[in-house]
Design a protein around this motif. Sequence first.
Motif, short mmCIF file in Angstrom:
data_model
loop_
_atom_site.label_atom_id
_atom_site.label_comp_id
_atom_site.label_asym_id
_atom_site.label_seq_id
_atom_site.Cartn_x
_atom_site.Cartn_y
_atom_site.Cartn_z
N THR A 8 21.63 -25.67 -15.72
CA THR A 8 20.42 -24.90 -16.00
C THR A 8 20.68 -23.45 -15.62
O THR A 8 21.52 -23.16 -14.77
N PHE A 9 19.96 -22.56 -16.29
CA PHE A 9 20.05 -21.15 -15.97
C PHE A 9 18.67 -20.54 -16.06
O PHE A 9 17.95 -20.75 -17.03
N LYS A 10 18.30 -19.82 -15.01
CA LYS A 10 17.03 -19.08 -14.99
C LYS A 10 17.35 -17.62 -14.72
O LYS A 10 18.14 -17.31 -13.82
N HIS A 12 15.14 -15.52 -13.62
CA HIS A 12 14.43 -15.23 -12.38
C HIS A 12 14.22 -16.53 -11.63
O HIS A 12 13.76 -17.52 -12.21
N LYS A 13 14.54 -16.55 -10.36
CA LYS A 13 14.48 -17.79 -9.58
C LYS A 13 13.10 -18.44 -9.57
O LYS A 13 12.98 -19.64 -9.47
N ASN A 14 12.05 -17.64 -9.68
CA ASN A 14 10.71 -18.21 -9.61
C ASN A 14 10.15 -18.59 -10.99
O ASN A 14 9.00 -18.98 -11.10
N ASP A 15 10.97 -18.51 -12.05
CA ASP A 15 10.54 -18.98 -13.37
C ASP A 15 10.32 -20.48 -13.32
O ASP A 15 11.08 -21.21 -12.69
N ASN A 16 9.26 -20.95 -13.98
CA ASN A 16 8.97 -22.39 -14.01
C ASN A 16 10.00 -23.14 -14.85
O ASN A 16 10.53 -24.15 -14.43
N ALA A 17 10.25 -22.65 -16.05
CA ALA A 17 11.17 -23.34 -16.96
C ALA A 17 12.49 -22.57 -17.05
O ALA A 17 12.49 -21.34 -17.06
N PRO A 18 13.60 -23.28 -17.11
CA PRO A 18 14.89 -22.59 -17.25
C PRO A 18 15.04 -21.95 -18.63
O PRO A 18 14.49 -22.44 -19.62
N THR A 19 15.78 -20.87 -18.69
CA THR A 19 16.11 -20.22 -19.95
C THR A 19 17.03 -21.12 -20.76
O THR A 19 16.93 -21.18 -21.98
N LEU A 20 17.91 -21.81 -20.07
CA LEU A 20 18.89 -22.69 -20.71
C LEU A 20 18.99 -23.99 -19.92
O LEU A 20 19.02 -23.95 -18.68
N SER A 21 19.03 -25.10 -20.61
CA SER A 21 19.17 -26.40 -19.96
C SER A 21 20.07 -27.27 -20.82
O SER A 21 19.75 -27.58 -21.97
N ILE A 22 21.22 -27.67 -20.27
CA ILE A 22 22.20 -28.49 -21.00
C ILE A 22 22.56 -29.68 -20.12
O ILE A 22 23.14 -29.50 -19.04
N ILE A 53 30.40 -14.54 -16.61
CA ILE A 53 29.63 -13.31 -16.38
C ILE A 53 28.39 -13.63 -15.57
O ILE A 53 28.03 -12.92 -14.64
N ASN A 54 27.71 -14.72 -15.93
CA ASN A 54 26.58 -15.23 -15.17
C ASN A 54 26.97 -16.58 -14.58
O ASN A 54 27.89 -17.24 -15.07
N THR A 55 26.28 -16.99 -13.52
CA THR A 55 26.51 -18.31 -12.95
C THR A 55 25.27 -19.16 -13.15
O THR A 55 24.14 -18.66 -13.13
N ALA A 56 25.48 -20.44 -13.35
CA ALA A 56 24.37 -21.36 -13.59
C ALA A 56 23.51 -21.48 -12.34
O ALA A 56 24.00 -21.39 -11.22
N THR A 57 22.22 -21.67 -12.56
CA THR A 57 21.29 -21.90 -11.46
C THR A 57 21.60 -23.24 -10.81
O THR A 57 21.52 -23.39 -9.59
N SER A 58 21.97 -24.22 -11.64
CA SER A 58 22.38 -25.53 -11.12
C SER A 58 23.36 -26.16 -12.11
O SER A 58 23.48 -25.72 -13.25
N GLY A 59 24.06 -27.17 -11.63
CA GLY A 59 25.02 -27.88 -12.48
C GLY A 59 26.43 -27.33 -12.36
O GLY A 59 26.71 -26.47 -11.53
N ASP A 60 27.30 -27.86 -13.20
CA ASP A 60 28.72 -27.51 -13.17
C ASP A 60 29.17 -26.94 -14.51
O ASP A 60 28.93 -27.54 -15.55
N VAL A 61 29.83 -25.79 -14.45
CA VAL A 61 30.47 -25.18 -15.61
C VAL A 61 31.97 -25.20 -15.32
O VAL A 61 32.47 -24.41 -14.52
#
Length: 88
Positions: A8-10, A12-22, A53-61
Amino acid sequence: MINLKNVTFKWHKNDNAPTLSISELIIKKGQHVFLHGPSGSGKSTLLALLGGINTATSGDVVILSQNLNTQSNTKRDAFRADHIGTIF
């Protein structure tokens, strides 16, 4: 070659829904992938995650057996310089 798991990627940390979810994406060596979708669907965000360039909010890349989420900015930059090319 490329393995994403529960990513997942957000922006902004306080966003309810992630921008990306795989939940899972596996791309094997030699496999060709066409990435398409409407504006705002997360294509550039995905490329930024794959490029370190960016790091995922959670999960493994994981690319070439390297988990980009566990690497420092300096190590991700070196990995990108040595292994990844992106043309926009």
